[in-house]
Design a protein around this motif. Structure first.
Motif, mmCIF file in Angstrom:
data_model
loop_
_atom_site.group_PDB
_atom_site.id
_atom_site.type_symbol
_atom_site.label_atom_id
_atom_site.label_comp_id
_atom_site.label_asym_id
_atom_site.label_seq_id
_atom_site.Cartn_x
_atom_site.Cartn_y
_atom_site.Cartn_z
ATOM 1 N N ALA A 153 -3.157 -0.455 -9.452
ATOM 2 C CA ALA A 153 -4.714 -0.563 -8.150
ATOM 3 C C ALA A 153 -5.836 -1.182 -8.445
ATOM 4 C CB ALA A 153 -4.968 0.843 -7.541
ATOM 5 N N HIS A 201 -1.721 -1.377 -4.093
ATOM 6 C CA HIS A 201 -2.497 -0.347 -3.939
ATOM 7 C C HIS A 201 -1.362 0.367 -3.509
ATOM 8 C CE1 HIS A 201 -6.226 -1.115 -4.382
ATOM 9 N NE2 HIS A 201 -6.465 -1.960 -3.603
ATOM 10 N N GLU A 235 -4.116 -6.520 -2.221
ATOM 11 C CA GLU A 235 -5.436 -7.467 -2.114
ATOM 12 C C GLU A 235 -5.473 -8.482 -2.738
ATOM 13 O OE1 GLU A 235 -8.072 -6.868 -0.170
ATOM 14 O OE2 GLU A 235 -7.602 -4.591 0.110
ATOM 15 N N GLU A 283 -7.830 3.525 5.015
ATOM 16 C CA GLU A 283 -8.119 4.218 3.505
ATOM 17 C C GLU A 283 -8.397 3.027 2.333
ATOM 18 O OE1 GLU A 283 -5.895 7.031 1.722
ATOM 19 O OE2 GLU A 283 -5.426 8.125 3.898
ATOM 20 N N HIS A 284 -8.177 2.230 3.023
ATOM 21 C CA HIS A 284 -8.670 0.313 1.733
ATOM 22 C C HIS A 284 -9.563 -0.317 2.650
ATOM 23 C CE1 HIS A 284 -5.893 1.901 -1.337
ATOM 24 N NE2 HIS A 284 -4.824 2.060 -0.367
ATOM 25 N N ARG A 329 -7.871 -1.773 5.094
ATOM 26 C CA ARG A 329 -7.776 -3.018 6.467
ATOM 27 C C ARG A 329 -7.269 -1.943 7.146
ATOM 28 N NH1 ARG A 329 -9.042 -7.003 4.346
ATOM 29 N NH2 ARG A 329 -9.023 -7.757 2.516
#
Ligand SMILES: [Zn+2]
Length: 333
Positions: free
Chosen positions: A11, A16, A35, A61-62, A64
């Motif tokens: 991560a 992720h 990412e 949660e990211h 996106r």
């Protein structure tokens, strides 16, 4: 390094892990959000409302969304890895990348899985699996098909090519065995290998005997191929191997050695059984796994044939053609 630390390290470099639900016995499938530029997703989960909902949630949660994705890489042809590919591609406009040999299969998913099932059925019949068992398994397999999809592959990958993202290079490694299309992504700088179902920590990946992607009718030696592929992976100086299911692997050499040893032992066990008397593949599967040989006939037949291939290649076992096209195996004295 513990599995938790491995996930954290991944991560930390923008990889992720998103664990998505599947309706299959294997449970959740690991997909990976990278990412980078392009924003990349590796594998998709199965084609279900729940899967889509969880993917959206976990991307969220990211920070996106599905629409943000620019590149989708599919590691192999199995339903639990490709199911949402069509929906993701149409909503995001992302490029869809997969090993070139699998492009045709993915684009014709429905028809090609039907052909796979026919191939599996005649294989099972030739190994002595009763007809009603084969029919039942085909029905189950057909009902699973709705969890798949038929994405158009816009970015075919060649074995050995390097995908250049802004912050990293990923080497494409075609390592068939678990399926004919297994594709690994190797980040040599960070020593991280994204291996999907090629290597799984908590279960030995099945070398399923699958119809060749080039349409030829010849039965592949899936386990022989898989062992060759594992030997090549063993040579990689990987520190973290990210799998398609379960936890990351932090000592792939030890794990591969353990798998190779287990295959050797299983081949010995099968040799003992055919040395007692000639047996069919189905009889061998029953002797090894009892009733599982019925409920999981294709899996266990694949396993038995894989080990028989090893023994036949070593000249220790040979095939006897019997009645109704059912093959028996006997030990070479
Ligand atoms: Zn798989």
């Amino acid at each position: 390094m513990t599995p938790e630390e491995a996930l954290e390290r991944a991560a930390g470099v923008g990889i992720h892990t998103l664990r998505l639900p599947t309706p299959f016995m294997i449970g959740r499938v690991n997909t990976y959000l990278i990412e980078d530029d392009p924003l990349t997703l590796i594998d998709t989960g199965a084609n279900s409302g729940k899967g889509l909902d969880e993917l959206e949630q976990q991307l969220g949660e990211h920070g996106r969304s599905i629409e943000d994705l620019e590149l989708l890489i599919l590691t192999h042809q199995h339903i639990d890895h490709i199911g949402l590919a069509e929906i993701i591609a149409s909503r995001s406009g992302a490029e869809v990348a997969a090993i070139d040999a699998a492009a045709g299969f993915l684009e014709n998913f429905g028809e090609d899985t039907e052909r796979d099932d026919q191939f599996a059925a005649s294989l099972m019949l030739s190994q002595g699996v009763p007809e009603d068992v084969v029919t039942a398994l085909q029905t189950v397999s057909r009902s699973f098909r709705a969890w798949g999809s038929r994405p158009k592959v816009t970015r075919p990958l060649r074995d050995g090519e390097v995908l250049e993202l802004r912050d990293r290079s990923l080497e494409v490694q075609h390592r068939p065995g678990h399926s004919p299309s297994d594709t690994l992504l190797w980040d040599a700088d960070r020593r991280i290998l994204i291996a999907a179902d090629h290597l799984i920590a908590h279960i030995s990946s099945n070398a399923l005997i699958t119809r060749p992607l080039d349409g030829s009718a010849e039965r592949p030696q899936a386990l022989v191929t898989y062992i060759e592929s594992m030997r090549r992976t063993r040579e990689l100086p990987a520190e973290i191997v990210l799998s398609g299911h379960g936890e990351p692997i932090t000592d792939h050499v030890a794990l591969i050695d353990e798998r190779l040893e287990r295959h050797r032992q299983r081949a010995e066990k099968i040799h003992e059984l055919v040395a007692e008397r000639p047996r069919t593949g189905y009889e061998l599967a029953q002797a090894l796994w009892g009733n599982v040989a019925v409920t999981q006939a294709f899996l266990t037949i694949s396993e038995v044939i894989g080990h028989l291939d090893l023994l036949i290649n070593d000249g220790r076992v040979r095939e006897l053609s019997g009645e109704n096209g059912v093959v028996r195996y006997e030990a070479v004295p």
